[in-house]
Scaffold this motif. Structure first.
Motif, PDB file in Angstrom:
ATOM      1  N   PRO A  37       0.738  -1.094  -0.041  1.00  0.00           N
ATOM      2  CA  PRO A  37      -0.015   0.030   0.198  1.00  0.00           C
ATOM      3  C   PRO A  37       0.856   1.408   0.034  1.00  0.00           C
ATOM      4  O   PRO A  37       0.536   2.287  -0.806  1.00  0.00           O
ATOM      5  CB  PRO A  37      -0.808  -0.075   1.262  1.00  0.00           C
ATOM      6  CG  PRO A  37      -0.810  -1.541   1.367  1.00  0.00           C
ATOM      7  CD  PRO A  37       0.340  -2.269   1.166  1.00  0.00           C
ATOM      8  N   LEU A  38       1.887   1.486   0.511  1.00  0.00           N
ATOM      9  CA  LEU A  38       2.837   2.454   0.651  1.00  0.00           C
ATOM     10  C   LEU A  38       3.460   2.798  -0.732  1.00  0.00           C
ATOM     11  O   LEU A  38       3.705   3.858  -1.237  1.00  0.00           O
ATOM     12  CB  LEU A  38       3.883   2.613   1.871  1.00  0.00           C
ATOM     13  CG  LEU A  38       3.345   2.597   3.099  1.00  0.00           C
ATOM     14  CD1 LEU A  38       4.367   2.724   4.399  1.00  0.00           C
ATOM     15  CD2 LEU A  38       2.684   4.243   3.034  1.00  0.00           C
ATOM     16  N   CYS A  39       3.782   1.643  -1.118  1.00  0.00           N
ATOM     17  CA  CYS A  39       4.251   1.733  -2.662  1.00  0.00           C
ATOM     18  C   CYS A  39       3.243   2.340  -3.571  1.00  0.00           C
ATOM     19  O   CYS A  39       3.406   3.155  -4.649  1.00  0.00           O
ATOM     20  CB  CYS A  39       4.718   0.413  -3.145  1.00  0.00           C
ATOM     21  SG  CYS A  39       6.220  -0.460  -2.235  1.00  0.00           S
ATOM     22  N   VAL A  40       2.034   1.922  -3.571  1.00  0.00           N
ATOM     23  CA  VAL A  40       1.073   2.362  -4.282  1.00  0.00           C
ATOM     24  C   VAL A  40       0.793   3.985  -4.119  1.00  0.00           C
ATOM     25  O   VAL A  40       0.585   4.532  -4.982  1.00  0.00           O
ATOM     26  CB  VAL A  40      -0.343   1.780  -4.005  1.00  0.00           C
ATOM     27  CG1 VAL A  40      -1.568   2.400  -4.700  1.00  0.00           C
ATOM     28  CG2 VAL A  40      -0.107   0.316  -4.315  1.00  0.00           C
ATOM     29  N   PHE A  41       1.082   4.413  -2.722  1.00  0.00           N
ATOM     30  CA  PHE A  41       0.680   5.958  -2.627  1.00  0.00           C
ATOM     31  C   PHE A  41       2.240   6.851  -3.041  1.00  0.00           C
ATOM     32  O   PHE A  41       1.830   7.924  -3.556  1.00  0.00           O
ATOM     33  CB  PHE A  41       0.613   6.058  -0.889  1.00  0.00           C
ATOM     34  CG  PHE A  41      -0.874   5.898  -0.311  1.00  0.00           C
ATOM     35  CD1 PHE A  41      -1.565   4.979  -0.925  1.00  0.00           C
ATOM     36  CD2 PHE A  41      -0.891   6.732   0.634  1.00  0.00           C
ATOM     37  CE1 PHE A  41      -2.814   4.985  -0.404  1.00  0.00           C
ATOM     38  CE2 PHE A  41      -2.246   6.602   1.265  1.00  0.00           C
ATOM     39  CZ  PHE A  41      -3.202   5.783   0.805  1.00  0.00           C
ATOM     40  N   GLN A  42       3.219   5.931  -3.104  1.00  0.00           N
ATOM     41  CA  GLN A  42       4.334   6.903  -3.769  1.00  0.00           C
ATOM     42  C   GLN A  42       3.828   6.925  -5.383  1.00  0.00           C
ATOM     43  O   GLN A  42       4.173   7.804  -5.813  1.00  0.00           O
ATOM     44  CB  GLN A  42       5.448   5.829  -3.442  1.00  0.00           C
ATOM     45  CG  GLN A  42       5.987   5.941  -2.048  1.00  0.00           C
ATOM     46  CD  GLN A  42       6.975   4.910  -1.615  1.00  0.00           C
ATOM     47  OE1 GLN A  42       8.236   5.124  -2.311  1.00  0.00           O
ATOM     48  NE2 GLN A  42       6.779   4.109  -0.626  1.00  0.00           N
ATOM     49  N   ARG A  43       3.383   5.741  -5.841  1.00  0.00           N
ATOM     50  CA  ARG A  43       3.140   6.055  -7.307  1.00  0.00           C
ATOM     51  C   ARG A  43       1.961   6.918  -7.337  1.00  0.00           C
ATOM     52  O   ARG A  43       2.312   7.873  -8.396  1.00  0.00           O
ATOM     53  CB  ARG A  43       2.392   4.691  -7.918  1.00  0.00           C
ATOM     54  CG  ARG A  43       3.405   3.573  -7.953  1.00  0.00           C
ATOM     55  CD  ARG A  43       2.670   2.240  -8.506  1.00  0.00           C
ATOM     56  NE  ARG A  43       3.754   1.410  -8.271  1.00  0.00           N
ATOM     57  CZ  ARG A  43       3.332  -0.198  -9.006  1.00  0.00           C
ATOM     58  NH1 ARG A  43       2.554  -0.285  -9.548  1.00  0.00           N
ATOM     59  NH2 ARG A  43       4.487  -0.931  -8.837  1.00  0.00           N
ATOM     60  N   VAL A  44       1.093   7.275  -6.497  1.00  0.00           N
ATOM     61  CA  VAL A  44       0.076   8.235  -6.668  1.00  0.00           C
ATOM     62  C   VAL A  44       0.787   9.623  -6.670  1.00  0.00           C
ATOM     63  O   VAL A  44       0.407  10.653  -7.427  1.00  0.00           O
ATOM     64  CB  VAL A  44      -0.980   8.176  -5.648  1.00  0.00           C
ATOM     65  CG1 VAL A  44      -1.820   9.514  -5.514  1.00  0.00           C
ATOM     66  CG2 VAL A  44      -1.789   7.018  -5.744  1.00  0.00           C
ATOM     67  N   ALA A  45       1.645   9.722  -5.769  1.00  0.00           N
ATOM     68  CA  ALA A  45       2.329  11.111  -5.669  1.00  0.00           C
ATOM     69  C   ALA A  45       3.133  11.154  -7.106  1.00  0.00           C
ATOM     70  O   ALA A  45       3.268  12.321  -7.525  1.00  0.00           O
ATOM     71  CB  ALA A  45       3.308  10.889  -4.599  1.00  0.00           C
ATOM     72  N   VAL A  46       3.978  10.429  -7.686  1.00  0.00           N
ATOM     73  CA  VAL A  46       4.422  10.502  -8.964  1.00  0.00           C
ATOM     74  C   VAL A  46       3.569  10.916  -9.955  1.00  0.00           C
ATOM     75  O   VAL A  46       3.806  11.818 -10.744  1.00  0.00           O
ATOM     76  CB  VAL A  46       5.255   9.125  -9.370  1.00  0.00           C
ATOM     77  CG1 VAL A  46       6.016   9.099 -10.797  1.00  0.00           C
ATOM     78  CG2 VAL A  46       6.467   8.871  -8.296  1.00  0.00           C
ATOM     79  N   ILE A  47       2.323  10.220  -9.826  1.00  0.00           N
ATOM     80  CA  ILE A  47       1.466  10.476 -10.799  1.00  0.00           C
ATOM     81  C   ILE A  47       0.679  11.874 -10.784  1.00  0.00           C
ATOM     82  O   ILE A  47       0.771  12.664 -12.024  1.00  0.00           O
ATOM     83  CB  ILE A  47       0.288   9.429 -10.969  1.00  0.00           C
ATOM     84  CG1 ILE A  47       0.775   8.093 -11.589  1.00  0.00           C
ATOM     85  CG2 ILE A  47      -0.750  10.035 -11.891  1.00  0.00           C
ATOM     86  CD1 ILE A  47      -0.219   6.972 -11.116  1.00  0.00           C
ATOM     87  N   ALA A  48       0.674  12.230  -9.677  1.00  0.00           N
ATOM     88  CA  ALA A  48       0.162  13.610  -9.284  1.00  0.00           C
ATOM     89  C   ALA A  48       1.310  14.753  -9.742  1.00  0.00           C
ATOM     90  O   ALA A  48       0.761  15.621 -10.473  1.00  0.00           O
ATOM     91  CB  ALA A  48      -0.110  13.766  -7.826  1.00  0.00           C
ATOM     92  N   ALA A  49       2.408  14.426  -9.452  1.00  0.00           N
ATOM     93  CA  ALA A  49       3.410  15.542  -9.878  1.00  0.00           C
ATOM     94  C   ALA A  49       3.504  15.370 -11.299  1.00  0.00           C
ATOM     95  O   ALA A  49       3.481  16.501 -12.240  1.00  0.00           O
ATOM     96  CB  ALA A  49       4.912  15.116  -9.221  1.00  0.00           C
ATOM     97  N   GLY A  50       3.398  14.062 -11.988  1.00  0.00           N
ATOM     98  CA  GLY A  50       3.369  14.176 -13.561  1.00  0.00           C
ATOM     99  C   GLY A  50       2.027  14.777 -14.249  1.00  0.00           C
ATOM    100  O   GLY A  50       2.475  15.546 -15.155  1.00  0.00           O
TER     101      GLY A  50
END
Length: 174
Positions: A37-50
């Motif tokens: 789940p924390l990996c998924v949240f890190q992906r969400v942060a990358v996508i949001a920045a992108g």
């Protein structure tokens, strides 16, 4: 690089976000590492920045307000990713007897719990987030992700240098 436009900085940030997601998806689908789940949240942060970088690149504004807004939103997404990756590393550094027990999967929590409780539950951590699935040069994947976010933070800072370069010689009334 100090003379880059906001669009050029945004495209660089977007490219780095795409590269980070390509690595994450490659590790998941080609290597078989399932994200916690924390990996998924890190992906969400990358996508949001992108997404912020993509909109800024498409918009290509030249004004001070838009530059500050885009760089601020991008920095917020990146700093969120830094916080989640830092939390993930902290969980991985805990002694085995202090690791939280594993909870339900993220899909299940999203189906049954309100979003606020899902976020709180994921950020509190679980046993599966404390597992070190793989390392490269002695660093776990959240460690590399943290480094990626720190590098990515240079883009909003660079966007602000564009503002400084375009407004030098002008006085702000305010």
């Amino acid at each position: 690089m100090s003379e880059w436009s906001l669009r050029q900085w945004s495209l660089a940030g977007l490219g780095f976000c795409v590269a980070m997601m390509a690595v994450a998806l490659g590790l998941e689908h080609l290597v078989g590492l399932e994200p916690c789940p924390l990996c998924v949240f890190q992906r969400v942060a990358v996508i949001a920045a992108g997404l912020v970088f993509a909109v800024a690149a498409l918009h290509g504004p030249r004004g001070a307000f838009a530059t500050v807004a885009y760089s601020g939103l991008a920095a917020l997404a990146v700093l969120s990713g830094i916080a989640v990756a830092g939390r993930h590393l902290w969980l991985q550094s805990l002694p085995a007897d202090q690791v939280p027990s594993c909870g339900p999967g993220l899909d299940y929590m999203i189906d049954v719990l309100p979003l606020q409780k899902v976020i709180a539950s994921v950020l509190s951590g679980s046993g599966e987030c404390a597992e070190v699935g793989a390392t490269l040069l002695g660093l776990s994947l959240p460690g590399w992700t943290l480094i990626g976010f720190v590098v990515l933070l240079a883009v909003p800072v660079g966007m602000l240098t564009t503002l400084r370069a375009t407004t030098s010689g002008y006085r702000w009334n305010g």
